[in-house]
Write a protein that holds these residues in place. Structure first.
Motif, PDB file in Angstrom:
ATOM      1  N   GLU A   1      37.027  46.165  47.905  1.00 39.38           N
ATOM      2  CA  GLU A   1      36.853  44.840  48.519  1.00 39.38           C
ATOM      3  C   GLU A   1      35.432  44.325  48.348  1.00 39.38           C
ATOM      4  O   GLU A   1      35.217  43.131  48.133  1.00 39.38           O
ATOM      5  CB  GLU A   1      37.219  44.887  50.006  1.00 39.38           C
TER       6      GLU A   1
ATOM      7  N   LYS B   1      37.515  40.125  45.077  1.00 33.91           N
ATOM      8  CA  LYS B   1      37.469  38.663  45.216  1.00 33.91           C
ATOM      9  C   LYS B   1      37.697  38.280  46.671  1.00 33.91           C
ATOM     10  O   LYS B   1      38.666  38.755  47.288  1.00 33.91           O
ATOM     11  CB  LYS B   1      38.563  38.029  44.356  1.00 33.91           C
ATOM     12  N   PRO B   2      36.868  37.395  47.180  1.00 31.46           N
ATOM     13  CA  PRO B   2      37.087  36.917  48.549  1.00 31.46           C
ATOM     14  C   PRO B   2      38.457  36.251  48.657  1.00 31.46           C
ATOM     15  O   PRO B   2      38.886  35.530  47.758  1.00 31.46           O
ATOM     16  CB  PRO B   2      35.967  35.888  48.760  1.00 31.46           C
ATOM     17  N   GLY B   3      39.134  36.569  49.756  1.00 31.81           N
ATOM     18  CA  GLY B   3      40.444  35.976  49.986  1.00 31.81           C
ATOM     19  C   GLY B   3      41.581  36.732  49.323  1.00 31.81           C
ATOM     20  O   GLY B   3      42.739  36.355  49.459  1.00 31.81           O
ATOM     21  N   VAL B   4      41.236  37.803  48.608  1.00 27.91           N
ATOM     22  CA  VAL B   4      42.255  38.588  47.900  1.00 27.91           C
ATOM     23  C   VAL B   4      42.243  40.020  48.453  1.00 27.91           C
ATOM     24  O   VAL B   4      41.173  40.583  48.706  1.00 27.91           O
ATOM     25  CB  VAL B   4      41.956  38.613  46.378  1.00 27.91           C
TER      26      VAL B   4
ATOM     27  N   ASP C   1      42.152  43.144  47.465  1.00 27.15           N
ATOM     28  CA  ASP C   1      41.875  43.771  46.175  1.00 27.15           C
ATOM     29  C   ASP C   1      42.440  45.179  46.038  1.00 27.15           C
ATOM     30  O   ASP C   1      42.775  45.609  44.944  1.00 27.15           O
ATOM     31  CB  ASP C   1      40.363  43.798  45.928  1.00 27.15           C
TER      32      ASP C   1
ATOM     33  N   ASP D   1      39.991  41.554  52.341  1.00 25.03           N
ATOM     34  CA  ASP D   1      38.530  41.602  52.492  1.00 25.03           C
ATOM     35  C   ASP D   1      38.074  42.578  53.576  1.00 25.03           C
ATOM     36  O   ASP D   1      37.055  42.358  54.244  1.00 25.03           O
ATOM     37  CB  ASP D   1      37.960  40.207  52.792  1.00 25.03           C
TER      38      ASP D   1
HETATM   39 CA   LIG Z   1      38.862  40.770  48.667  1.00 19.69          CA
END
Ligand SMILES: [Ca+2]
Ligand SMILES: [Ca+2]
Ligand SMILES: [Ca+2]
Length: 416
Positions: free
Chosen positions: A109, A113-116, A118, A125
């Protein structure tokens, strides 16, 4: 039925905002650099590790670190595989100068990617833990707790405040533990939010699936559900469970008639922290601990981190004992001698066989089951000829005397 979650911690003794050096004033938060006078236990000076530069340690304010031989759990030899300690509390102020470098980090994380989500674990996140109250990655205390007591911030620092950063405090788990912050209770106006067993069960699942090996509970509750019992038994009891971890549970000290959960569970991987006040006494009002692994750890006159503007504060209570014990266990477990042990091996070989059989004991408490005191938690299992701590030297002296007595007895019995 589920009742209210309570904190085991006591009340704030005082606020400390002292400046360490006469040079340029440091940025807030500031830290205590004069000896406290609220403890009469281990003499403040000299400190056990003369190379540790944290201001409160140099000033003799971390008597509770030396009391548990915390310096033996420190290492100047990175890299070291850390023990992830999950803190189940009201969040923590992770920007604090003594906490920001001590956090468990979900690398997927952090670099994702922010909002994903990961790493696909169902939490978007989740870099340093998760806020199970609001279902967000923000584990900081809410605004309403800024300037007020943030219980989790103090606990986090007593487990693993950063050592040798020249400021603030150090803790037994400074070099060994990394903090996973799990917000499972509210603070401020929401302090008495009811415990949600599903929420807690999710947090337990999260912690163990993300690699936490010690779960620190400075809170307690008085009712449970089959679902919660099942998750706790998977984590803290079942042999070869993929979710196996060690639960450190507080024994409350405000006169509660019973210890509450999770201390009340009879599970094999639970260690209970019994609060020890000044003069080696079990704190008055400590609830009866169930039979099992009950180790005494300092509770009174303990200084730790607070949200700005205080920076640090002094508090007493069994919460402190729980966090300190968690840090001690992490410090021992991460040492080269024990780092490869499974939770069951560590419990059997170190906690049960060695720590609980220490000759260091508290004075008797005022009521059963504390008539003979409890073993005191410490990192003396790491003591060597070259490196020891004051409390262990006393400990070793007692052992030597016992050995001498036993040998003398055998000589008499085997004599001509
Ligand atoms: Ca993320
Ligand atoms: Ca995730
Ligand atoms: Ca520090």
């Amino acid at each position: 039925m589920v009742k209210v979650l309570r904190r085991s911690s006591g009340w704030v003794v005082g606020l400390l905002v002292w400046v360490c050096a006469a040079a340029d004033p440091p940025a807030a938060p500031q830290f205590p650099c004069r000896p406290l006078t609220c403890s009469t236990l281990t003499p403040s000076l000299p400190v056990d590790d003369p190379h540790t530069n944290d201001c409160a340690y140099r000033a003799g304010n971390l008597w509770w670190v030396d009391y548990v031989a915390g310096s033996l759990a420190w290492s100047n030899q990175p890299p070291r595989t850390p023990i992830v300690v999950a803190l189940f509390d009201d969040g923590a102020y992770i920007e604090h100068e003594d906490l920001r470098n001590q956090l468990w980090t979900n690398e997927a994380e952090l670099h994702g990617k922010p909002g994903v989500d990961d790493d696909g674990n169902g939490y978007v996140d989740d870099i340093h833990g998760w806020n199970f109250i609001d279902n967000t990655p923000d584990v900081s205390p809410p605004q309403e707790c800024r300037g007020q007591v943030s219980h989790g911030t103090l606990m986090a620092s007593l487990i693993a405040a950063q050592r040798n950063n020249g400021v603030g405090i150090a803790a037994p788990g400074s070099d060994a533990a990394r903090l996973m912050i799990l917000k499972v209770v509210g603070c401020g106006a929401h302090r008495s939010d009811p415990l949600d067993p599903k929420r807690l069960a999710r947090a337990l699942e999260y912690a163990t699936s993300m690699g936490a090996r010690i779960l620190s509970f400075s809170n307690h509750w008085y009712a449970t559900t089959p679902e919660l019992d099942y998750v706790f038994s998977e984590v803290a009891d079942r042999q070869n469970s993929p979710r196996a971890a060690i639960v450190v549970a507080s024994v409350p000290n405000k006169g509660e008639p019973t210890a509450g959960y999770p201390a009340a569970y009879p599970f094999s991987r639970i260690v209970r922290a019994v609060p020890i006040g000044n003069d080696d006494m079990i704190s008055p009002g400590t609830s009866p601990a169930p039979f099992g692994l009950n180790l005494g750890a300092p509770s009174a006159c303990v200084i730790g981190a607070a949200v700005p503007p205080q920076g640090y504060r002094v508090e007493q209570g069994s919460s402190n004992s729980t966090a300190i014990l968690s840090g001690v266990l992490a410090g021992i477990w991460a040492s080269p001698a024990y780092a490869k042990l499974t939770p069951d091996e560590f419990m059997a070989g170190v906690v049960r066989e060695r720590m609980s059989k220490t000759p260091r004991r508290s004075k008797p408490g005022s009521r059963p089951p504390y008539d003979h005191g409890v073993p005191l938690a410490d990192a003396c299992v790491l003591a060597t000829k070259e490196r020891s701590a004051r409390v262990c030297r006393g400990h070793e002296g007692k052992r030597a005397n016992e050995l001498q007595r036993n040998t003398a007895g055998r000589d008499v019995r085997q004599g001509p």
